[in-house]
Design a protein around this motif. Structure first.
Motif: not given
Length: 544
Positions: A1-7, A77-82
């Protein structure tokens, strides 16, 4: 999940952290007020009271400003993850050699990704927030009385026992719910799409019964998951009550026997301990939620990995369609290509040579390998043996080919969008392409603004075929692959479409299962696929 957090932008994390630090003091604010109130006496001065009141008010505002920052940044942050997740899923599906599963993709985005955000990412933020509150509360309690504080803390960790005992069952319940829900959605889509067939064969009631069964299985799986989570929560709350009351009783004994602790201080520890137990209980609940997302996380990680390892010909896409920038070709050669699927040999040393302006009709029975040839040329499949060369070099750029599909897809947009497909093409070029396929006068005074309707509902079959041809005219494709474009058209429309198609200054390779030889234009050669090999049936003079 690292790439998701890095986004997520680093600045978003930093602002969230600032808000989190301020928020963490919310757990001890009331406890400290009670402790300080106990220090006031009847002879306390107005200045002391005003200072206390204004200081408390300032601390309150600062804490809730931190809550505001943390909430806003968490939403950001949740918007960016979505955005990242949904983009990854869409990209992975768009990269598939074949058309993506539309219903399955939409279901995954609307259901599975929402589950991932609600039951994984949001709980992680809540866990981090709880750890901050817990840490500040523990430090505060220890500063008042280490012995009583450590007693509260030690007993507090017993509330983790129920969650640990039920962890495996929670994982199984989450996986079963995900499976049963997807089974229901898949069958619902299937039965709705095939309802006409069920009615015609008097099988609708049986289908409804099976649908009801899959629905009940899905809802039962969710009920079992919720029931188990609630049971774990029940035992956790029982333990938390014990952890509240026993240390408080011990604290009262300490006061009565040693007088080393004041009543306001004990109450302050008691109130602060609530900000230890509650975060622990909520954290257990959040971990339970996280465990239900294991399967979804596995799927998402596979999608992200697939996107990072799969090549995507984005560099080949361009908005410049000028004929000067498209390299002409001299010869396309398919040399003794063999292609098998499982144990079936579809093409067996198949060979074909294509020159500019050739018109080649490839015929054969269903399953003879006609579509396989197109897929090999477009790079969807690779030959098992043999080679495909363009001007003496291995074919590497499928962009040289335009495709005229049997059932072209028409977007529920204007004719202009259906031609340009979002790319920057001048109005003059669009109108010229419409004029070439003789659609300028059929679609009203301003044909480019004409609404095509859903799946081309406002267009005839012949008009849809001609829009597909116009798309390729705009992009100056030197070789057109024509996939039975007139198969579903009436004779008049088919003749009209074929006349326009064969008038183009390009090479044409057409595949057909049923065809009318008399309906073909002059100067074409027919190749029949027999046992995976090409047999030349008819050939007329190739134009120069």
């Amino acid at each position: 999940m690292k790439k998701i957090w890095k986004s997520v932008k680093v600045s978003s994390y930093l602002v969230f952290l600032l808000g989190l630090i301020l928020t963490s003091f919310n757990g001890v604010f009331v406890a400290e007020m009670i402790k300080r109130v106990g220090q006031f006496k009847s002879n306390s001065t107005p200045r002391e009271i005003i200072t206390f009141t204004l200081g408390s008010l300032g601390a309150w505002i600062l804490i809730f400003f931190g809550i505001y920052l943390a909430c806003v940044m968490q939403a950001s942050i949740l918007r960016q993850i979505n955005v990242f997740l949904k983009r990854q899923v869409a990209r992975q599906q768009l990269r598939q050699p074949q058309n993506p599963k539309v219903t399955g993709t939409i279901s995954f985005i609307s259901n599975d990704l929402n589950l991932l955000v609600n039951n994984y990412f949001e709980p992680i933020f809540n866990i981090v927030s709880n750890i901050g509150t817990l840490t500040v509360s523990v430090i505060y309690m220890v500063s008042i009385d280490p012995l009583i504080a450590l007693l509260y803390i030690a007993m507090g960790f017993t509330i983790l026992i129920p969650e640990q005992l039920a962890k495996k069952r929670l994982n199984q319940a989450g996986a079963n719910f995900s499976l049963q829900k997807q089974t229901y959605l898949d069958y619902l889509k299937d039965i709705l799409s095939g309802s006409t067939t069920l009615k015609a064969n008097q099988a609708l009631r049986v289908g409804e019964t099976k649908l009801q069964s899959t629905l009940e299985n899905s809802e039962t799986a969710q009920y079992q998951m919720d029931k188990l989570t609630t049971k774990v929560s029940f035992f956790t709350h029982i333990l938390s009550g014990i952890n509240f009351i026993l240390p408080f009783g011990i604290g009262l004994l300490v006061i009565s026997q040693t007088h080393s602790l004041s009543i306001p201080s004990l109450i302050a520890i008691f109130l602060a301990s609530n900000q230890v137990f509650n975060p622990l209980m909520y954290t257990v609940s959040y971990f339970n939620q996280i465990t239900t997302t294991k399967d979804v996380r596995t799927k998402v990680e596979a999608i992200i990995q697939d996107n990072s390892t799969t090549s995507w010909p984005e560099a080949a896409e361009s908005t410049d369609f000028s004929v000067e920038n498209r390299s002409p070709f001299k010869t396309l050669s398919i040399k003794q290509v063999t292609k098998s699927f499982a144990d079936k040999v579809v093409l067996n040393q198949f060979s074909l040579v294509v020159h500019p302006h050739d018109r080649i009709l490839i015929t054969g029975k269903s399953g003879a390998g006609k579509s396989t040839i197109f897929n090999l040329l477009m790079g969807v499949f690779k030959p098992d043996q043999g080679a495909i060369d363009l001007d003496g070099h291995p074919l590497t750029d499928p962009q040289i080919f335009g495709i005229i599909h049997q059932q072209p897809y028409i977007f529920n947009q204007t004719i202009a969008y259906n031609l340009a497909l979002g790319q920057a093409i001048s109005r003059q070029a669009l109108l010229a392409a419409l004029d070439t396929v003789q659609l300028t006068t059929e679609l009203g005074a301003d044909p480019l603004t004409y609404q095509a309707g859903e799946s081309g509902a406002n267009l005839s079959g012949g008009q849809i075929a001609r829009i597909e041809i116009a798309r390729n005219i705009l992009r100056k494709k030197p070789i057109l692959l024509v996939d039975e474009v007139t198969a579903s058209l009436d004779d008049q429309s088919a003749t009209h479409v074929r006349k326009i198609l064969y008038a183009l200054d390009v090479a044409i390779i057409e595949i057909a299962h049923h065809y009318n030889k008399n309906g073909q234009q002059a100067n074409f050669q027919q190749v029949e696929l027999i046992n995976g090999q090409a047999k030349l049936i008819d050939q007329t003079e190739r134009p120069t």
